[in-house]
Motif scaffolding. Structure first.
Motif, short mmCIF file in Angstrom:
data_model
loop_
_atom_site.label_atom_id
_atom_site.label_comp_id
_atom_site.label_asym_id
_atom_site.label_seq_id
_atom_site.Cartn_x
_atom_site.Cartn_y
_atom_site.Cartn_z
N ARG A 33 1.07 -1.01 0.35
CA ARG A 33 -0.05 -0.23 0.66
C ARG A 33 0.62 1.57 -0.09
NH1 ARG A 33 -3.57 -0.86 5.19
NH2 ARG A 33 -2.06 -1.79 5.93
N VAL A 34 0.07 2.16 -0.96
CA VAL A 34 1.02 3.50 -0.18
C VAL A 34 0.19 4.88 -0.19
CG1 VAL A 34 1.96 5.41 -2.24
CG2 VAL A 34 2.61 2.66 -2.84
N VAL A 35 0.34 5.43 0.90
CA VAL A 35 -0.18 6.22 1.62
C VAL A 35 0.37 7.57 1.21
CG1 VAL A 35 -1.76 4.77 2.68
CG2 VAL A 35 0.00 5.29 3.45
N ALA A 36 -0.46 8.66 1.51
CA ALA A 36 0.80 9.74 2.04
C ALA A 36 -0.47 11.16 3.64
CB ALA A 36 -0.07 10.93 0.93
N LYS A 96 -7.77 2.41 14.32
CA LYS A 96 -8.51 1.04 13.11
C LYS A 96 -8.34 1.87 11.67
CE LYS A 96 -12.73 -1.61 12.73
NZ LYS A 96 -14.68 -1.23 13.46
N ARG A 97 -9.13 3.41 12.17
CA ARG A 97 -8.92 3.80 10.52
C ARG A 97 -7.81 3.55 9.71
NH1 ARG A 97 -13.16 8.17 10.75
NH2 ARG A 97 -14.95 7.85 11.36
N ALA A 153 -6.17 1.91 5.91
CA ALA A 153 -6.61 2.97 4.95
C ALA A 153 -6.20 1.87 3.52
CB ALA A 153 -5.04 3.66 5.08
N LYS A 154 -6.35 2.25 2.59
CA LYS A 154 -6.58 1.58 1.17
C LYS A 154 -4.89 2.32 0.42
CE LYS A 154 -10.74 0.64 1.06
NZ LYS A 154 -12.34 0.72 0.25
N SER A 155 -4.49 1.20 -0.66
CA SER A 155 -3.37 2.42 -1.32
C SER A 155 -3.91 3.34 -2.21
CB SER A 155 -2.67 1.04 -2.31
OG SER A 155 -1.75 1.64 -2.84
N LYS A 157 2.12 2.43 13.23
CA LYS A 157 2.42 1.60 13.70
C LYS A 157 2.34 0.29 12.52
CE LYS A 157 4.42 2.88 17.84
NZ LYS A 157 4.42 2.81 20.04
N ARG A 158 0.59 0.11 12.83
CA ARG A 158 0.37 -0.83 11.89
C ARG A 158 0.53 -1.28 10.62
NH1 ARG A 158 -6.03 -1.11 14.61
NH2 ARG A 158 -5.03 -0.86 17.20
N LEU A 159 0.05 0.37 10.05
CA LEU A 159 0.68 0.92 8.17
C LEU A 159 1.91 0.01 7.98
CD1 LEU A 159 -0.88 3.91 7.41
CD2 LEU A 159 -1.46 1.33 6.39
#
Length: 246
Positions: A45-48, A194-195, A199-201, A225-227
């Protein structure tokens, strides 16, 4: 049963006062922009991560996590927050590879002209006031960082159409988001974690980094941390192509 005229007038006046006391909501044509990373690659997953610093202090729980784990993020800061957090600005400036500093306005005034307040925050009310808010934030950031901001995110992240058009005409990218992690730092830590962890890519995540006394900050830390543990890749807004929509 009918009401006497004096009683009816009293009831109507009471009803009007109750309505006036309710917080204003955005008009149907006011805009909360969505923003995503355009065409994220397959794989992890790629997140900003984007953070607003409206006023107040710095949440060291979040900042320390980002620095110690080399996690990049884009911070939208107001002029008034910068004035109160000079030491934190020095920390951010010491890590340009991690932190992209962008414009959240001068005094945290929503870029809205058609309603007097939103979520209890007084709005700009005119295009002249919107310009002052944008320019004041930009000037402060340029003075602190040596370069003009490219992005703007207004207070409440809601815009009247005329204000949005003006900001874009000034050359700014307007930063929406696709995942609201903490709802203004108001959510419980477990909900925020949780939110973020879900997260989606391609998601552009918004959270707040200026509320160290709120439980939401602990949720931001845990969610990141979970991501990270899942192998997610974190990017700044300037590192990727983005796609905005209403």
């Amino acid at each position: 049963m009918s009401c006497s005229r004096p009683l009816l007038a009293t009831i109507l006046a009471l009803g009007a006062s109750l309505v006036a006391a309710l917080p204003a909501t955005a008009k149907s044509h006011d805009i909360e922009l969505k923003l995503r990373i355009a065409a994220p690659p397959p794989g992890p997953r790629v997140v900003a991560l984007t953070f607003d610093a409206c006023s107040g202090a710095i949440d060291q729980r979040i900042l320390n996590l980002l620095v110690e784990n080399r996690i990049p993020a884009t911070l939208f800061v107001t002029h008034r927050w910068m004035k109160r957090n000079a030491a934190t600005m020095s920390t951010l400036m010491a890590h340009p590879e991690l932190f992209q500093i962008e414009n959240h306005g001068d005094q945290h005034v929503p870029a809205i002209t058609d309603i007097p307040s939103l979520y209890g925050v007084k709005t700009a009310g005119s295009l002249e006031a919107v310009q002052k808010e944008v320019d004041g934030g930009a000037s402060a950031i340029q003075q602190a960082t040596g370069k003009p901001p490219r992005w703007f995110r207004g207070a409440t992240a809601v815009y009247s159409r005329d204000a949005l058009d003006q900001i874009r005409a000034d050359g700014y990218e307007v930063a929406g988001f696709s995942l609201n992690a903490d709802m203004g730092a108001s959510l419980p830590a477990a909900t925020v974690a949780k939110r973020i962890a879900a997260a989606k890519s391609g998601d552009v995540i918004i959270a707040h980094i200026n509320q160290p006394g709120h439980p939401a900050g602990l949720g931001v830390v845990e969610g990141i941390k979970r991501l990270a543990a899942s192998g997610a890749v974190f990017v700044k807004l300037d590192d990727v192509q983005t796609q905005a929509s209403n």
